[in-house]
Scaffold this motif. Structure first.
Motif, PDB file in Angstrom:
ATOM      1  N   UNK B 154       0.839  -1.202   0.000  1.00 44.58           N
ATOM      2  CA  UNK B 154       0.000   0.000   0.000  1.00 44.58           C
ATOM      3  C   UNK B 154       0.874   1.252   0.000  1.00 44.58           C
ATOM      4  N   UNK B 155       1.890   1.243   0.867  1.00 38.13           N
ATOM      5  CA  UNK B 155       2.777   2.403   0.961  1.00 38.13           C
ATOM      6  C   UNK B 155       3.570   2.614  -0.312  1.00 38.13           C
ATOM      7  N   UNK B 156       4.089   1.526  -0.868  1.00 33.43           N
ATOM      8  CA  UNK B 156       4.884   1.640  -2.102  1.00 33.43           C
ATOM      9  C   UNK B 156       4.026   2.231  -3.219  1.00 33.43           C
ATOM     10  N   UNK B 157       2.803   1.687  -3.364  1.00 27.86           N
ATOM     11  CA  UNK B 157       1.925   2.191  -4.415  1.00 27.86           C
ATOM     12  C   UNK B 157       1.509   3.638  -4.157  1.00 27.86           C
ATOM     13  N   UNK B 158       1.328   4.004  -2.898  1.00 26.98           N
ATOM     14  CA  UNK B 158       0.955   5.381  -2.580  1.00 26.98           C
ATOM     15  C   UNK B 158       2.077   6.333  -2.998  1.00 26.98           C
ATOM     16  N   UNK B 159       3.320   5.920  -2.696  1.00 27.68           N
ATOM     17  CA  UNK B 159       4.463   6.723  -3.122  1.00 27.68           C
ATOM     18  C   UNK B 159       4.472   6.924  -4.630  1.00 27.68           C
ATOM     19  N   UNK B 160       4.206   5.851  -5.362  1.00 33.30           N
ATOM     20  CA  UNK B 160       4.169   5.935  -6.828  1.00 33.30           C
ATOM     21  C   UNK B 160       3.072   6.866  -7.317  1.00 33.30           C
ATOM     22  N   UNK B 161       1.888   6.763  -6.705  1.00 33.77           N
ATOM     23  CA  UNK B 161       0.758   7.608  -7.115  1.00 33.77           C
ATOM     24  C   UNK B 161       1.089   9.077  -6.890  1.00 33.77           C
ATOM     25  N   UNK B 162       1.661   9.369  -5.718  1.00 34.90           N
ATOM     26  CA  UNK B 162       2.003  10.757  -5.383  1.00 34.90           C
ATOM     27  C   UNK B 162       2.956  11.327  -6.418  1.00 34.90           C
ATOM     28  N   UNK B 189       9.219   6.189   2.306  1.00 38.11           N
ATOM     29  CA  UNK B 189      10.432   5.607   1.728  1.00 38.11           C
ATOM     30  C   UNK B 189      10.358   5.597   0.197  1.00 38.11           C
ATOM     31  N   UNK B 190       9.218   5.153  -0.351  1.00 41.54           N
ATOM     32  CA  UNK B 190       9.077   5.074  -1.807  1.00 41.54           C
ATOM     33  C   UNK B 190       9.080   6.469  -2.429  1.00 41.54           C
ATOM     34  N   UNK B 191       8.374   7.396  -1.782  1.00 44.97           N
ATOM     35  CA  UNK B 191       8.262   8.765  -2.310  1.00 44.97           C
ATOM     36  C   UNK B 191       9.632   9.436  -2.347  1.00 44.97           C
ATOM     37  N   UNK B 192      10.412   9.248  -1.276  1.00 46.32           N
ATOM     38  CA  UNK B 192      11.747   9.850  -1.233  1.00 46.32           C
ATOM     39  C   UNK B 192      12.687   9.187  -2.228  1.00 46.32           C
ATOM     40  N   UNK B 388      -3.015   1.642  -9.497  1.00 48.07           N
ATOM     41  CA  UNK B 388      -1.915   2.529  -9.147  1.00 48.07           C
ATOM     42  C   UNK B 388      -0.754   2.262 -10.095  1.00 48.07           C
ATOM     43  N   UNK B 389      -0.032   3.324 -10.518  1.00 45.69           N
ATOM     44  CA  UNK B 389       1.084   3.106 -11.439  1.00 45.69           C
ATOM     45  C   UNK B 389       2.196   2.312 -10.760  1.00 45.69           C
ATOM     46  N   UNK B 390       2.825   1.401 -11.478  1.00 47.65           N
ATOM     47  CA  UNK B 390       3.998   0.708 -10.942  1.00 47.65           C
ATOM     48  C   UNK B 390       5.219   1.327 -11.597  1.00 47.65           C
ATOM     49  N   UNK B 391       6.235   1.580 -10.806  1.00 49.67           N
ATOM     50  CA  UNK B 391       7.420   2.175 -11.424  1.00 49.67           C
ATOM     51  C   UNK B 391       8.670   1.520 -10.889  1.00 49.67           C
TER      52      UNK B 391
END
Lengths: 351, 391
Positions: B154-162, B189-192, B388-391
């Motif tokens: 959830x957190x990883x995908x949220x970072x990607x969406x942001x 962590x993902x967002x940064x 959610x986008x995967x990157x």
């Protein structure tokens, strides 16, 4: 003990004169309760021998320790506690935290310190910790009686559960603790389920022995007197609060032992094993078996576990409802039993 | 003569027994594939377990009505594992010892899953869950699989969406519980990692009711967006309401809790446009709509659509692997089949399993809260924007 010799005498009687034995015994509910429960358990072992019977036996042993320990408080001393599951949980968590050797993913879930103690080092600590907590809450609980006692013990169970769930840097909260140690003597680890069952039965035997020594001693007679009339026994100069506190602590230590054994048996625990409902089930087991009867607690635990696990073999149920129907049938059986046999299977004393 | 006739009778009887046994074996060969199911159908987690069992039964009925797997029927043996380790272990031992199954679908409760997993791993029994989300399950072993997404995703995908939405400066507020704190940590962590900056972060204890001081601090840092991770719907809803009251009109992102029914009632119109990242069925996926309709027809209700679809897919993946191995006792073959399989079904297309038995190729969906006038019980107050986008 008297049940055992009684059973032996009965067997001799049956051999000598079956018809008159039947005339005398058909109204003896205690005898039938024993025969049916033990007979069902033996038949189950023969029918489903092997791994599953060993699992069922292990569950029985753990719940039997709990039931015997609670009966000392509820049955013999007359203090209706529904908070016993808290001590069970304290024992389990003490064992889990001290003996777990797991390494946790740092980022997402809570990482907790690991001590990696062996089982037999953590066991006394778990038991003593449960006893210490019982000592502290017991001093406060001694101010209460009867219905209020039920409520405060209820509160204790809720607090204990919330603590397991919320003290996250010790218990990992809802994530649970993994890789709890199995007992080991030297290089011999109790890895096989049968070996662990043997160990559980040794501890159960020990608990039954201690409970038997207590209830047959003068100490046990004072407890029974407290149950019957606390003021009357206090008039004779007995400090009833000391007696109540002592049995409360002993009982909690036994429950802590059961918890530590559960943690090691399942190798994983989370707070869901220590919800209030389990405490209510435990009280039902004690009442089902019979208050103020050690044999009753053993029989109650056996009846309950066999009923619950045996129900898995009720045929012709649609798969979507098996679980629910099991619970309903179990509930109905308990209600019927209480309706027609309020003193429990082999008990003598009613709440 | 007497001895001879006894011998003859005996040999005829023996022959009869052998023939019967052979016939019995023959029947055994054509008997159904037997698969264990462990779900929490009573106690805590009851809703999840019941939906899972019903959904699996629906899939099995479909498969059998269509002629089974290579002509053999599929049979589920359902046991109640409740939501704790002890009951999971007894249910597991009943299934593996009495019914002698080697493949178990379940469980819906992570605690039950983690209780039985060490045994399954030791004895080489496959456990395959569609619902358990505890991140620890990833490490549970070689025989443990799931199609459910770990909470950590959830957190990883949220970072990607942001990042995909063009956010550079983010402020976060989270409740201090393991779930919400975990979502916050993985999101950050993902967002940064992608290049974003966290300009302010606040956390609050459960049961807080006034967030204005903390929210003002967040707003003073001038963020592009605010991320809310809460465990209780009441606090999630209140935060969104108070953010709008303080005059903030930028985007708000959240986990699934702040867009729950209670939270939306508290926040009212303030919640309109809030985006949440959580597993949900893709509205464009025809298969998903078909399964939901079939479930509704059979059981006359629909709840937890994503988990329902996940449990349903589990059965079809199992059927596919059984078709390949042809033996429900071959756990190793089944495990290898799962490692190799790529599947398109209700919860997504072309998904597979990584070396930890975790599902890959699925992502959480992005949900957007609708205006109050458009919220109905049917749509839950939100619409699905897409994966959610995967990157």
């Amino acid at each position: 003990m008297s049940i055992a010799t009684g059973a032996l005498r009965n067997i001799q009687d049956v051999a000598r004169d079956p018809r008159s034995w039947w005339q005398r015994s058909k109204g003896n509910i205690e005898l039938w309760a024993n025969l049916i429960v033990i007979g069902w358990a033996l038949a189950f072992m023969l029918w489903r021998g092997g791994g599953f019977a060993i699992t069922v036996g292990s569950v029985f042993a753990i719940w039997a320790i709990l039931a015997v320990s609670l009966n000392l408080v509820v049955g013999y001393t007359g203090l209706l506690s529904v908070g016993h599951i808290g001590f069970f949980g304290i024992g389990a968590y003490a064992m889990a935290v001290l003996s777990s050797n797991a390494s946790y993913e740092q980022l997402r879930t809570e990482a907790i310190p690991t001590f990696g103690w062996p089982f037999f080092a953590a066991l006394p600590f778990s038991v003593i910790l449960a006893g210490l907590v019982a000592l502290v809450v017991g001093v406060a609980f001694n101010r209460f009686r009867d219905d209020i006692y039920v409520l405060v013990s209820f509160g204790f169970a809720v607090i204990a559960f919330t603590t397991f769930l919320s003290w996250r840097n010790l218990t990992r909260g809802a994530f649970g603790i993994h890789e709890i140690a199995r007992p080991a003597i030297g290089s011999w680890v109790f890895e096989e389920e049968l070996e662990f069952l043997a160990l559980l039965l040794v501890f159960l035997g020990l608990v039954v022995l201690i409970a038997w020594l207590i209830v047959t001693s003068s100490f046990g007679r004072v407890l029974t007197a407290i149950r019957e009339d606390e003021q009357a026994i206090a008039v004779f100069g007995y400090h009833t609060t000391h007696y109540k506190l002592a049995i409360w602590v002993i009982s909690a230590m036994m429950a802590g032992l059961a918890g530590a054994l559960l943690a090691s048996w399942s190798t994983f625990i989370d707070p869901n094993s220590f919800v209030l409902l389990e405490s209510v089930l435990l009280v039902s087991i004690v009442i089902l078996g019979g208050l103020a009867s050690i044999w009753g607690s053993l029989l109650g635990a056996l009846a309950f576990v066999m009923l619950e696990e045996g129900m898995r073999f009720v045929p012709f149920l649609p798969s979507e409802f098996i679980g629910q129907i099991r619970q309903v049938i179990l509930g109905i059986l308990l209600v019927l039993l209480m309706l027609f046999r309020p003193q429990g299977l082999v008990g003598r004393f009613k709440l | 003569m007497g001895v001879l006739s006894i011998k003859r009778t005996l040999s005829i009887a023996l022959l009869a027994v052998l023939v019967l046994a052979a016939v019995g074996c023959g029947e055994e060969e054509k008997g159904p594939f037997r698969i264990g199911v462990m779900e929490s159908v009573t106690g805590a987690g009851e809703t999840y377990g019941t939906v899972a069992v019903q959904s699996k039964q629906l899939a099995v009925d479909e498969i059998n009505a269509a002629g089974g797997i290579n002509g053999r029927m599929l049979e589920l043996i359902v046991e109640d594992s409740k939501c704790n380790a002890q009951d999971a272990i007894t249910a597991y031992n009943k299934l593996t010892d009495v019914d002698e199954v080697k493949i178990i679908l379940g469980t819906s409760c992570s605690g039950a899953m983690l209780g039985a997993a060490p045994l399954a791993e030791k004895e080489g029994v496959v456990m395959f869950s569609g619902l358990a989300t505890n991140p620890d399950i990833a490490e549970a072993g070689d025989y443990i699989f799931r199609t459910s997404l770990s909470d950590a995703t959830v957190g990883v995908d949220t970072g990607n969406v942001l990042w995909a939405d063009g956010i550079h400066d983010l402020a976060t507020i989270n409740e201090s519980t393991d779930y919400a704190e975990g979502v916050r940590r993985t999101t950050t962590a993902q967002f940064e990692k992608l290049g974003g900056h966290i300009v302010a972060a606040e956390s609050y204890p459960t049961d807080t009711t006034d967030f204005r001081t903390q929210l003002t601090k967040l707003l003073n840092a001038n963020p592009d967006a605010i991320h809310v991770a809460s465990q209780a719907e009441a606090s999630g809803g209140t935060i969104i309401k108070q953010l709008r009251e303080l005059g903030y009109d930028g985007p708000i992102y959240a986990d699934v809790v702040p867009i729950g029914t209670t939270a939306l009632e508290i926040a009212g119109e303030a919640a309109t446009g809030v985006k949440a990242i959580t597993p949900d069925l893709d509205p464009a996926n025809a298969k998903a709509q078909e399964v939901l309709a079939a479930f509704k027809k059979k059981y006359d209700y629909v709840t937890l659509p994503w988990f329902l679809g996940s449990a349903y897919d589990n059965v079809y993946i199992t059927a596919e692997c059984l078709k390949e191995t042809g033996d429900d006792q071959d756990a190793d073959g089944f495990r290898d089949c799962l490692y190799d399989i790529t599947w398109s079904g209700t919860i997504g297309v072309d998904y597979s399993f990584d070396e930890k038995g975790e599902v890959v190729g699925l992502s959480n969906a992005v949900l957007e809260v609708l205006p109050v006038a458009e919220r109905t019980e049917e749509n839950g107050g939100y619409r699905v924007l897409g994966a959610a986008p995967t990157s």
